[in-house]
Motif scaffolding. Structure first.
Motif, PDB file in Angstrom:
ATOM      1  N   ALA A   1      -5.222   3.994   2.432  1.00  0.00           N
ATOM      2  CA  ALA A   1      -4.738   4.715   1.255  1.00  0.00           C
ATOM      3  C   ALA A   1      -5.563   5.965   0.999  1.00  0.00           C
ATOM      4  N   ALA A   2      -6.870   5.869   1.240  1.00  0.00           N
ATOM      5  CA  ALA A   2      -7.759   6.994   0.967  1.00  0.00           C
ATOM      6  C   ALA A   2      -7.711   8.068   2.047  1.00  0.00           C
TER       7      ALA A   2
ATOM      8  N   ALA B   1      -9.756   4.548  -3.296  1.00  0.00           N
ATOM      9  CA  ALA B   1      -9.222   3.189  -3.172  1.00  0.00           C
ATOM     10  C   ALA B   1     -10.360   2.204  -2.991  1.00  0.00           C
ATOM     11  N   VAL B   2     -10.261   1.053  -3.668  1.00  0.00           N
ATOM     12  CA  VAL B   2     -11.265  -0.001  -3.514  1.00  0.00           C
ATOM     13  C   VAL B   2     -10.580  -1.357  -3.513  1.00  0.00           C
TER      14      VAL B   2
ATOM     15  N   SER C   1       0.827  -1.208   0.000  1.00  0.00           N
ATOM     16  CA  SER C   1       0.000   0.000   0.000  1.00  0.00           C
ATOM     17  C   SER C   1       0.857   1.253   0.000  1.00  0.00           C
ATOM     18  N   GLN C   2       1.907   1.252   0.822  1.00  0.00           N
ATOM     19  CA  GLN C   2       2.744   2.442   0.917  1.00  0.00           C
ATOM     20  C   GLN C   2       3.462   2.730  -0.395  1.00  0.00           C
TER      21      GLN C   2
ATOM     22  N   TYR D   1      -6.198  -4.650  -4.778  1.00  0.00           N
ATOM     23  CA  TYR D   1      -6.488  -3.288  -4.343  1.00  0.00           C
ATOM     24  C   TYR D   1      -6.169  -2.362  -5.511  1.00  0.00           C
ATOM     25  N   VAL D   2      -7.060  -1.413  -5.775  1.00  0.00           N
ATOM     26  CA  VAL D   2      -6.817  -0.396  -6.801  1.00  0.00           C
ATOM     27  C   VAL D   2      -6.898   0.971  -6.141  1.00  0.00           C
ATOM     28  N   TYR D   3      -5.814   1.746  -6.214  1.00  0.00           N
ATOM     29  CA  TYR D   3      -5.726   3.097  -5.657  1.00  0.00           C
ATOM     30  C   TYR D   3      -5.493   4.079  -6.806  1.00  0.00           C
TER      31      TYR D   3
END
Length: 452
Positions: A321-322, A329-330, A268-269, A431-433
């Motif tokens: 993330a959001a 992010a989802v 994520s980071q 995960y999509v950011y």
């Protein structure tokens, strides 16, 4: 690689025992051709529904909430409609909170589902938090109870963010962050669902959470040990920061045993920083200054699920993330590597979840019952370029994996473990950011894979 392995094995097994007839009738949609021409549509396997616009929020039923207009409309507390005594199971502290609720319209799934995974993007200033619940209607007309999918705050001083165990009605259950039909082979599915958001704040204040996006991915992925091969498209590689989870082994063991289990927050980071966001020096002041890459420690702390006792809660990673400025992010599923190529070609890297034996992924040098890594590109021949946090150091994070091997370990729902036992795979979870206001090409790419 990650503590999420045992939990993921249990929850995905609920899907993996689906009837063979379901596997025969639910075809994977054909990938786009190298020229971009779409094949004839087939039965979909995944449905995404997210509420994020002013009209979306006005379309639900609010009790004490209002819609704050703006470039990024949000759901906020207007006048609290309830008062809650909440005893935090992880601290034993009982506190009083004012609350307001919003209930989504009923969403009828084009994909009668065996699993539903929610996502939310919200700002929760100190003194506030958010509860996310789901209720569904079964394909036979029965109803589920209201299931808690998360009690969440960006921080960890007011409540400890947590999933809720032991939720079941004998037909469906919640496994940490995932609603699942208990016996997919029975043919039972979820035909529709609603989400309920409860916004909390300290009594007597004007504080409020602000929810920008909430919704869910519903899916019915058939039983499969292998998946059809997709056709490679033109390669592209994105320049994404590289972080190794293994350089953090032994650091902050209270958060999922330290770095050895931090594949999810480390991934994520990497993507958060790809989009130009990162924690401030003030945010990182709590981290031991002797530690390299303190932002990875920060990500572990602020994705940590106190019930699951780990950092691998999928929606909690998206929600983290959001929390960064103007990020969306989802959690979803994709159908093929062609979907991933569509996103990468538009400049959107993706975090994927997979499990495999060492021999099944050439060059990995390890096997895992569950692991997250970041897909940052494709070679001209179509092989996968991944930032793999299970690397000895940051310099070693960039890997190239064989396309056919990688595609199969990511998209399958069943596999054999080292003991020869049939266990589960994640079926394309990722995960999509992306920025809250993406470029037109990025909007189109997201829409092409069902994210709006």
């Amino acid at each position: 690689m990650t503590r999420s392995a045992s939990r993921r094995t249990v929850l995905t097994a609920a899907v993996a025992v689906a009837a063979g007839a379901a596997a025969a009738s639910a075809a994977v949609p054909a990938a786009a051709s190298p020229t971009g021409a779409a094949a004839a549509p087939r039965t979909p396997l995944v449905d995404n529904r997210f509420w994020s616009t002013y009209r979306d929020w006005r379309g639900g039923a609010g009790s004490g909430t209002r819609v704050a207009a703006g470039r990024r409309p949000s759901l906020v507390i207007a006048t609290p409609s309830g008062r809650t005594e909440y005893t935090d199971p992880h601290t034993g502290t009982t506190s009083t909170w004012e609350s307001a609720t919003w209930t989504s319209p009923v969403h009828r799934c084009p994909v009668p589902a065996t699993e539903v995974i929610a996502s939310w993007n919200a700002h929760t200033p100190a003194g506030t938090w958010l509860a996310v619940e789901l209720s569904g209607t079964y394909s036979d007309g029965g109803k589920t109870p209201w299931y808690v999918l998360g009690r969440w705050a960006a921080g960890d001083t007011d409540i400890k963010r947590t999933s809720v165990d032991d939720q079941s009605d004998g037909r469906s259950s919640v496994w940490t962050d995932t609603f699942a039909i208990d016996d997919p082979a029975s043919g039972l599915r979820v035909a529709s669902y609603q989400l309920r958001l409860t916004l909390h704040r300290k009594p007597g204040t004007r504080l409020t959470p602000a929810v920008w996006r909430a919704g869910a991915m519903a899916s019915d992925i058939p039983d499969r040990f292998t998946v059809p091969a997709s056709t490679p498209r033109a390669g592209r590689e994105l320049i994404v920061p590289r972080y190794s989870q293994n350089t953090h082994v032994g650091q902050y063991p209270e958060y999922d045993n330290g770095g050895e289990a931090w594949c999810s927050p480390t991934s994520s980071q990497m993507i958060i920083e790809y989009w130009g966001r990162k924690p401030t020096a003030r945010d990182l002041a709590w981290v031991n200054p002797a530690f390299d890459d303190p932002q990875v420690c920060h990500a572990a702390r602020y994705t940590f699920d106190y019930q699951y006792d780990g950092c691998g809660n999928w929606p909690f990673n998206a929600a983290y993330a959001a929390t960064y400025k103007d990020m969306s992010a989802v959690v979803t599923r994709l159908h093929s590597l062609s979907d991933l190529e569509t996103l990468v070609r538009a400049g959107i890297p993706v975090i994927t979840s997979q499990s495999f034996l060492e021999k099944e992924l050439t060059g990995a040098g390890y096997g895992t019952a569950g692991h997250l890594m970041t897909v940052i590109g494709f070679t001209p021949d179509g092989d996968v370029i991944a930032n793999d946090p299970a690397s000895p150091n940051n310099q070693a994070v960039r890997r190239v994996y064989r396309r056919r091997e990688w595609e199969n370990i990511w998209l399958r729902t069943k596999r054999y473990n080292a003991a020869g036992k049939v266990v589960s795979g994640t079926g394309g979870v990722c995960y999509v950011y992306w920025p809250a206001h993406p470029k037109l090409a990025q909007q189109r790419a997201l829409g092409a894979v069902g994210i709006r």
